[in-house]
Motif scaffolding. Structure first.
Motif, short mmCIF file in Angstrom:
data_model
loop_
_atom_site.label_atom_id
_atom_site.label_comp_id
_atom_site.label_asym_id
_atom_site.label_seq_id
_atom_site.Cartn_x
_atom_site.Cartn_y
_atom_site.Cartn_z
N ILE A 1 43.55 28.45 19.33
CA ILE A 1 42.34 28.22 20.12
C ILE A 1 42.60 28.77 21.52
CG2 ILE A 1 40.72 26.51 20.98
CD1 ILE A 1 40.73 26.82 17.95
N LYS A 2 41.82 29.77 21.91
CA LYS A 2 42.09 30.50 23.14
C LYS A 2 40.98 30.29 24.17
CE LYS A 2 44.43 34.08 20.44
NZ LYS A 2 45.80 33.66 20.77
N VAL A 3 41.29 30.71 25.38
CA VAL A 3 40.30 30.70 26.45
C VAL A 3 39.41 31.92 26.33
CG1 VAL A 3 39.98 30.87 28.95
CG2 VAL A 3 41.77 29.39 28.02
N TRP A 4 38.14 31.74 26.48
CA TRP A 4 37.16 32.82 26.43
C TRP A 4 37.33 33.65 27.71
CZ3 TRP A 4 31.19 31.63 25.76
CH2 TRP A 4 30.49 32.84 25.66
N ALA A 5 38.26 34.58 27.67
CA ALA A 5 38.70 35.28 28.87
C ALA A 5 37.56 36.04 29.55
CB ALA A 5 39.84 36.23 28.54
N GLN A 6 36.73 36.71 28.78
CA GLN A 6 35.69 37.53 29.40
C GLN A 6 34.74 36.68 30.25
OE1 GLN A 6 32.09 39.15 27.38
NE2 GLN A 6 33.07 41.13 27.67
N ARG A 7 34.33 35.54 29.73
CA ARG A 7 33.37 34.72 30.48
C ARG A 7 34.01 34.05 31.68
NH1 ARG A 7 30.98 29.65 31.29
NH2 ARG A 7 28.73 29.89 31.61
N TYR A 8 35.23 33.54 31.52
CA TYR A 8 35.82 32.71 32.55
C TYR A 8 36.67 33.46 33.56
CZ TYR A 8 34.18 28.96 29.55
OH TYR A 8 33.38 28.14 28.80
N LEU A 9 37.13 34.66 33.22
CA LEU A 9 38.02 35.40 34.12
C LEU A 9 37.37 36.66 34.70
CD1 LEU A 9 41.34 35.20 32.06
CD2 LEU A 9 40.74 33.85 34.06
N ARG A 10 36.12 36.92 34.35
CA ARG A 10 35.53 38.23 34.72
C ARG A 10 35.33 38.39 36.22
NH1 ARG A 10 29.18 37.15 33.13
NH2 ARG A 10 29.39 34.87 33.07
N TRP A 11 35.27 37.31 37.00
CA TRP A 11 35.05 37.44 38.44
C TRP A 11 36.36 37.30 39.23
CZ3 TRP A 11 30.70 39.42 37.69
CH2 TRP A 11 29.71 38.83 36.89
N ILE A 12 37.50 37.23 38.53
CA ILE A 12 38.78 37.02 39.21
C ILE A 12 39.59 38.31 39.13
CG2 ILE A 12 40.86 35.61 39.31
CD1 ILE A 12 39.34 33.40 37.90
N PRO A 13 39.64 39.11 40.18
CA PRO A 13 40.36 40.39 40.14
C PRO A 13 41.84 40.23 39.79
CG PRO A 13 38.98 40.24 42.10
CD PRO A 13 38.97 38.89 41.48
N GLU A 14 42.46 39.11 40.20
CA GLU A 14 43.88 38.91 39.91
C GLU A 14 44.16 38.84 38.42
OE1 GLU A 14 42.97 37.66 43.98
OE2 GLU A 14 42.09 37.17 42.03
#
Length: 737
Positions: free
Chosen positions: A624-637
């Motif tokens: 079970i993973k984190v939905w990276a595209q939705r939750y990380l898309r505004w974090i350049p790091e």
């Protein structure tokens, strides 16, 4: 160069001029006016507002105008009018620097470098404004060089229009529909389930019309305002039974399996009742159960979701903690939490809730598929977790629900027409925080797990799911802004809402052309979708039961996945060294499925996947993973330069473009007509210059991880020797040359 143990030389230069003062000379005097939609009104504005860039703590940014309308908050600079440097997935309704009023989560003011939550009337106005959005964007505005009167107007206006309770008809949804009454319906092959024929067609499609019937008894909402106009019940259930308790205690049909077993849902009776009422209701339920357990119906299994799944309050609490991990103010905050990322993630309990929901859906699928048993989902209103489980079961068992139009029709049936309270659960009117719960977001997170585990089985992409989650907060579509079909109908048919051309129509979110042009819509479609072949009539009898392979259940152990990262494969080594015990605890949880479930689960995963048959998600531990595209898309790091899923998508889309070009050359007769469609797929030739933030953001500056002080590492002393060492300055340039 700095060697191991060397100390960095402290910079001696001190600037007494802030970055804002340096850039104020570059402030554009050119007047920039906002683009207003039909029915949109400008309420207040402020000039000389400085918008910070979120990438780092250098206070770099740009000057512009901050405006507030009855639809959105928008920041306008000299680049707002130009199409340069815009992301390829450009939204025609909500711009990159636009925040719809319903998308505002919290607003903070900064007073003498201290943050304070802004609500209600303000006695003192801040020098900086921070807006946290429900789509996880964070905006920082400096008001230090804005006129005092403008600061008062814009801050008061933003807080008032985005945070205070409002009436339903004050939503921009009604203003837009009144001003633009001639919009097209835009169903795009999506079944809306607002007619009796839609329900009958669905019964025929699933072969459920032998045992179930669509009823019209709720026309005029004479049974219940919470039920849709039309719904499906077992043939043996009488109209008198439906009327007796306003639809409560009646099994309502959701879907029929290929073997005849059906998925049903029921709105439960209130638990706090006097003894006589409880006895009467119990006798009524016993009669219903006996009726639907007789032939030709299968055996019935009931499942009270309120006792087997987390409560709505637990879901809301977990998501509130979870989203804080992604509402990052600056680069320093990101790296400060990075070393504790997995422990912080686990403490939110959000991934565990997703796992439990998927596990419940698999249990229901087992009853339907393996045991040939009807399943009756029970919930107080049958409009929250019932919607989640019934939707997931159909996505897992019905390949039609994995097509774009099929999934949209499913959302219409189970959620929109089914009576999920979007207005209350999303708290669009800001009336009651107690009713707020991200139930629909929970569903999308669960569906994303399936999409990323079995990409060829879905006609849509994760970008489609991300855009759909964003559309929850765009109040020009009626899809997610009513609690029930009755509420929508009563607020649409009023005399005051009629225009010169007649009663207006609300837009539906399923008309994607309203938000995106054809080029952008290409990102919503999966180019690797394994389309279901058309059935051969001569082979129909032998291929009808496509799920036969799942019915034999040998005890075959599954191979454990080599991937141990929650959302990145690169974290595998880190987890094994630091978090091995924690992950082991997740895998060997005491909440283990029963033997029959595990047998069914392991047997299915031991066989090749049929992308048009039953799909069971992998739910053990870090699967079970984190939905990276939705939750990380505004974090350049968090971006991967030239990597991530975009690297694969670039190659695929290049091949698609080449195939289209060859098709044009082969078709000489229509070459000119078709040549205009050659670029209907996104062009990603320079994929190495893009990042994993694509298509929601362009390539951004490489964020350099700062040297962490020893005190930060000491926070992890109880984890492992790996993180007990003091931080060192290491020169990596020599290895890179």
């Amino acid at each position: 160069m700095l060697g191991s143990g060397a100390k960095a030389t402290k910079p001696s230069f001190v600037s007494y001029i802030s970055p804002e003062e340096i850039h104020i000379k570059e402030c554009i005097e050119k007047e920039v006016n906002p683009r207003l939609l039909p029915g949109e009104l400008l309420l207040c504005e402020a000039s000389t507002v400085y918008k910070y860039i979120q990438e780092d703590g250098s206070n770099r940014g740009t000057y512009g105008k901050l405006v507030c309308t009855n639809f959105k908050i928008a920041f306008l600079d000299d680049d707002s009018a130009s199409d340069d440097n815009e992301p390829q997935l450009k939204n025609k309704i909500v711009g990159e620097n636009d925040i719809t009023l319903q998308c505002v989560d919290q607003i903070y003011g900064v007073y003498d470098e201290k943050k304070k939550l802004l609500t209600g009337q303000l006695r003192k106005y801040p020098e900086k404004l921070i807006i946290y959005c429900k789509d996880l964007r964070v905006f920082h505005f400096c008001l230090r060089y804005t006129k005092e009167e403008e600061v008062k107007r814009i801050v008061s206006g933003i807080v008032h229009h985005s945070q205070t309770p409002k009436l339903l008809k004050r939503l921009f949804l009604f203003s837009y529909a009144s001003a633009a009454p001639n919009n097209t319906d835009g169903r795009n092959q999506t079944v809306m389930f607002d007619t009796l024929e839609d329900w009958r067609d669905e019964l025929e499609r699933t072969k459920g019309n032998v045992k179930y019937k669509a009823v019209t008894i709720n026309e005029g909402y004479r049974v219940s305002e919470k039920l849709p106009l039309y719904f499906v019940v077992p043939i043996c259930v009488s109209e008198e039974s439906i009327l007796k308790y306003e639809g409560r205690g009646i099994p309502i049909w959701c879907w029929s399996c290929h073997n005849g077993a059906a998925l049903l849902k029921m709105s439960a009776f209130p638990k706090e009742q006097d003894d006589s009422t409880s006895q009467t209701q119990k006798a009524f339920l016993d009669g219903i159960y006996k009726t639907i357990c007789k032939a030709p119906y299968e055996l019935l299994k009931t499942d009270d979701l309120s006792s087997s799944l987390p409560s709505l309050q637990d879901i809301q609490t977990a998501y509130t903690r979870f989203k804080q991990l992604f509402l990052i103010d600056n680069s320093t905050d990101f790296w400060a939490t990075d070393v504790k990322w997995f422990s912080l993630l686990e403490s939110t309990n959000w991934l565990e809730i997703i796992r439990r929901v998927l596990k419940k859906a698999i249990e229901v699928a087992e009853c339907l598929e393996r045991q040939h048993t009807n399943v009756l989902l029970i919930e107080e209103s049958a409009t929250d977790l019932c919607c989640v489980i019934s939707t997931l079961v159909q996505v897992m068992m019905d390949s039609y629900s994995r097509t774009k139009s099929g999934f949209q029709s499913l959302i219409q049936k189970e959620w929109v027409v089914g009576g999920h309270g979007f207005l209350d659960r999303c708290n669009h009117l800001h009336k009651s925080d107690k009713e707020e719960a991200p139930v629909f977001l929970l569903l999308l997170n669960c569906v994303w797990q399936l999409v990323q585990q079995y990409p060829p089985a879905f006609e849509f992409t994760e970008t489609y799911l991300t855009v759909l989650s964003d559309s929850l907060y765009v109040p020009i579509f009626s899809t997610f802004f009513f609690n029930s079909q009755h509420q929508k109908d009563t607020n649409t048919s009023g005399e005051s809402l009629k225009t010169q051309s007649g009663p207006f129509r609300f837009l539906t979110v399923w008309d994607w052309s309203v938000q995106f042009d054809p080029k952008a819509q290409a990102f919503l479609n999966n180019p690797l979708y394994a389309e279901k072949p058309k059935p051969d009539k001569s082979q129909r009898k032998t291929t009808r039961f496509k799920h036969q392979r799942q019915l034999s259940l040998p005890l075959t152990p599954t191979k454990s996945s080599s991937k141990r990262g929650f959302f990145r494969e690169e974290t595998d080594h880190f987890i094994k060294n630091i978090l091995g015990k924690r992950i082991g605890k997740l895998i060997n949880s005491s909440d283990e499925p029963p033997n029959s479930f595990r047998e069914f689960y392991d047997s299915w995963h031991s066989k090749p996947v049929d992308y048009h048959g039953l799909l069971l998600p992998r739910i053990d531990g870090p699967e079970i993973k984190v939905w990276a595209q939705r939750y990380l898309r505004w974090i350049p790091e968090a971006q991967l330069h030239g990597g991530g899923t975009i690297a694969t998508a670039a190659k695929i889309l290049d091949l698609m473009e080449e195939v289209q070009s060859l098709q044009v050359k082969m078709d000489e007769e229509h070459s000119q007509a078709i040549s205009g469609d050659v670029h209907s797929v996104p062009l990603l030739r320079n994929s190495a210059r893009l990042s994993s933030l694509f298509p929601f953001a362009l390539l951004q500056r490489q964020s350099v991880k700062p040297a962490l002080p020893t005190s930060t590492w000491k926070d992890l002393e109880d984890e492992d020797d790996l993180v007990k060492r003091d931080d060192e300055f290491v020169d990596l340039t020599g290895d890179m040359l």
